[in-house]
Design a protein around this motif. Structure first.
Motif, mmCIF file in Angstrom:
data_model
loop_
_atom_site.group_PDB
_atom_site.id
_atom_site.type_symbol
_atom_site.label_atom_id
_atom_site.label_comp_id
_atom_site.label_asym_id
_atom_site.label_seq_id
_atom_site.Cartn_x
_atom_site.Cartn_y
_atom_site.Cartn_z
ATOM 1 N N PRO A 148 27.389 50.384 30.240
ATOM 2 C CA PRO A 148 27.453 49.743 31.560
ATOM 3 C C PRO A 148 28.560 50.331 32.424
ATOM 4 C CG PRO A 148 28.528 48.366 29.943
ATOM 5 C CD PRO A 148 27.970 49.542 29.178
ATOM 6 N N PRO A 149 28.418 50.267 33.744
ATOM 7 C CA PRO A 149 29.507 50.655 34.632
ATOM 8 C C PRO A 149 30.574 49.568 34.635
ATOM 9 C CG PRO A 149 27.688 49.783 35.906
ATOM 10 C CD PRO A 149 27.219 49.828 34.474
ATOM 11 N N PRO A 150 31.771 49.839 35.183
ATOM 12 C CA PRO A 150 32.790 48.783 35.279
ATOM 13 C C PRO A 150 32.263 47.589 36.069
ATOM 14 C CG PRO A 150 33.757 50.934 35.731
ATOM 15 C CD PRO A 150 32.276 51.144 35.666
ATOM 16 N N ILE A 151 32.618 46.391 35.613
ATOM 17 C CA ILE A 151 32.152 45.189 36.310
ATOM 18 C C ILE A 151 32.843 45.094 37.667
ATOM 19 C CG2 ILE A 151 31.807 44.040 34.096
ATOM 20 C CD1 ILE A 151 34.230 42.278 34.796
ATOM 21 N N PRO A 152 32.270 44.379 38.622
ATOM 22 C CA PRO A 152 32.898 44.257 39.951
ATOM 23 C C PRO A 152 34.228 43.503 39.881
ATOM 24 C CG PRO A 152 30.577 43.605 40.004
ATOM 25 C CD PRO A 152 30.949 43.733 38.564
ATOM 26 N N GLU A 153 35.129 43.836 40.795
ATOM 27 C CA GLU A 153 36.377 43.087 40.911
ATOM 28 C C GLU A 153 36.089 41.719 41.524
ATOM 29 O OE1 GLU A 153 39.073 45.444 43.173
ATOM 30 O OE2 GLU A 153 39.120 47.094 41.733
ATOM 31 N N THR A 154 36.874 40.738 41.146
ATOM 32 C CA THR A 154 36.688 39.388 41.670
ATOM 33 C C THR A 154 37.818 39.037 42.636
ATOM 34 O OG1 THR A 154 37.938 38.409 39.823
ATOM 35 C CG2 THR A 154 35.553 38.655 39.555
ATOM 36 N N ARG A 155 37.504 38.192 43.616
ATOM 37 C CA ARG A 155 38.507 37.794 44.598
ATOM 38 C C ARG A 155 39.619 36.952 43.985
ATOM 39 N NH1 ARG A 155 34.887 36.009 49.918
ATOM 40 N NH2 ARG A 155 33.923 38.077 50.267
ATOM 41 N N SER A 156 39.299 36.280 42.901
ATOM 42 C CA SER A 156 40.290 35.408 42.280
ATOM 43 C C SER A 156 41.255 36.142 41.355
ATOM 44 C CB SER A 156 39.571 34.312 41.478
ATOM 45 O OG SER A 156 38.761 34.893 40.462
ATOM 46 N N SER A 157 41.080 37.459 41.197
ATOM 47 C CA SER A 157 41.938 38.210 40.287
ATOM 48 C C SER A 157 43.344 38.349 40.860
ATOM 49 C CB SER A 157 41.341 39.594 40.019
ATOM 50 O OG SER A 157 41.217 40.333 41.218
ATOM 51 N N LEU A 158 44.306 38.567 39.952
ATOM 52 C CA LEU A 158 45.697 38.731 40.373
ATOM 53 C C LEU A 158 45.913 40.087 41.029
ATOM 54 C CD1 LEU A 158 47.689 37.387 37.285
ATOM 55 C CD2 LEU A 158 47.291 36.215 39.448
ATOM 56 N N SER A 159 46.972 40.170 41.792
ATOM 57 C CA SER A 159 47.359 41.435 42.417
ATOM 58 C C SER A 159 48.089 42.287 41.374
ATOM 59 C CB SER A 159 48.255 41.167 43.637
ATOM 60 O OG SER A 159 48.550 42.382 44.303
ATOM 61 N N LEU A 160 47.326 42.713 40.368
ATOM 62 C CA LEU A 160 47.909 43.422 39.228
ATOM 63 C C LEU A 160 46.889 44.378 38.632
ATOM 64 C CD1 LEU A 160 49.974 43.919 36.936
ATOM 65 C CD2 LEU A 160 49.098 41.832 35.837
ATOM 66 N N THR A 161 47.306 45.615 38.437
ATOM 67 C CA THR A 161 46.527 46.620 37.719
ATOM 68 C C THR A 161 47.320 47.059 36.510
ATOM 69 O OG1 THR A 161 45.375 47.452 39.688
ATOM 70 C CG2 THR A 161 45.549 48.951 37.817
ATOM 71 N N LEU A 162 46.713 47.012 35.340
ATOM 72 C CA LEU A 162 47.380 47.505 34.133
ATOM 73 C C LEU A 162 46.889 48.909 33.837
ATOM 74 C CD1 LEU A 162 49.307 46.715 31.744
ATOM 75 C CD2 LEU A 162 47.206 46.441 30.416
ATOM 76 N N ILE A 163 47.827 49.834 33.672
ATOM 77 C CA ILE A 163 47.499 51.217 33.333
ATOM 78 C C ILE A 163 47.901 51.462 31.887
ATOM 79 C CG2 ILE A 163 47.909 53.646 33.877
ATOM 80 C CD1 ILE A 163 48.648 52.739 36.728
#
Length: 326
Positions: A148-163
């Motif tokens: 599967p491709p990456p799932i869509p981002e959600t509006r309720s997600s935090l302002s955080l990206t983990l690398i």
């Protein structure tokens, strides 16, 4: 003569205790549940799904598994393998596209809510499935899905990206993805040095979190740097204060609990257990005015493992962002 009579008495006594099998059955082998003919549907568990019975020794399962057991073959076939009823159902609920299901017990199959589409389903002897499982006690059901491709981002997600940078232990990466889903990060990025996202140990460690958080694989550092600059943000490196990297010596060192995470989108970088952070991570952090985040520890403990360190910092970020007024 006396010895013969004595032996006869012993044999009759043991037969009376049912220790010896009846005459004519001594060479029969009693079948266990696992050795039963799995090519026949159980009468006590009739299934509502149409399936094809595979005989013991049929090569269809082995041919299919050869397409999904390594990163190279997964990339070539575009397929992944999910083992276990729970993760199969979570993938289906997330909209993933199954191509075939292999099972040994009809009751496991009937507990799945399958999509309304043409799906190849095969009843397979349990011992055949054990050959291809890395588990001590295989669940007896395998789903083959299109990657599967990456799932869509959600509006309720935090302002955080983990690398995730150079995380090569599959169990650690799986746990990291599970924690990210629990925290509610916007996305997870894997650099090329990480283990494969669809490795079976990563899948088990994530406990279905692959289908609950957006994950991008094999993203190189120039692309990450462009993303950080597009967000008008900076890199936050989870690292020890005493870095041997030349760029690392130029970065400010901040205890994780004193950093203000509310000013911009947060890009948190976690390194692997052995390799730690790459030189590229330090270089991008220096060019984006990034910082090194440390976790103060007691009892002369030098550092936490990567999963624990990520958890501590991510939940601090979550606490700060959730406490902000809307």
């Amino acid at each position: 003569m006396l010895r013969k009579n004595y032996m006869g008495m012993i044999i009759r006594w043991r037969q009376s205790l049912n220790v010896l099998p009846a005459r004519g059955l001594s060479k029969q082998v009693q079948k266990t549940d696992e050795d039963e003919d799995d090519t026949k549907p159980s009468m006590s568990h009739p299934t509502r799904h149409a399936f094809q019975k595979l005989a013991f020794g049929d090569t269809l399962l082995s041919q299919t598994m050869m397409k999904v057991k390594s990163k190279k073959t997964r990339e070539k076939s575009g397929l992944i393998m999910l083992e276990g009823r729970r993760i199969i159902q979570e993938a289906i609920d997330a909209g993933c596209d199954p191509t075939s299901i292999f099972f040994s017990r009809t009751e496991d199959l009937d507990m799945l809510t399958l999509p309304q589409k043409t799906l190849k389903i095969y009843k397979t002897p349990y011992n055949e499935m054990k050959v291809w499982s890395n588990l001590t006690t295989p669940p007896g059901i395998i789903g083959i899905f299109k990657k599967p491709p990456p799932i869509p981002e959600t509006r309720s997600s935090l302002s955080l990206t983990l690398i995730c940078d150079q995380i090569r232990e599959p169990g650690n990466l799986g746990s990291m993805i599970r924690n990210c889903a629990g925290v509610g990060v916007r996305r997870v990025i894997l650099t090329p040095g990480c283990t494969d996202l669809w490795d079976d140990k990563v899948l088990r460690g994530s406990a279905g979190a692959h289908f609950k958080v957006r994950v991008h694989s094999d993203v190189d550092w120039p692309e990450i740097e462009d993303l950080v600059k597009a967000e008008n943000s900076k890199l936050l490196l989870a690292a020890a204060e005493t870095s041997k990297n030349g760029f690392g010596r130029l970065l400010p060192v901040i205890p994780y609990s004193t950093c203000d995470y509310s000013t911009s989108h947060n890009f948190l970088v976690i390194g692997g257990e052995t390799e730690s952070l790459s030189n590229a991570a330090y270089e991008v952090a220096a060019r984006t005015n990034g910082s090194i985040l440390t976790i103060p520890l007691a009892n002369e403990v030098e550092s936490l493992n990567s999963v624990s360190a990520a958890c501590v910092i991510m939940f601090e970020i979550r606490k700060q962002l959730k406490s902000q007024p809307c």
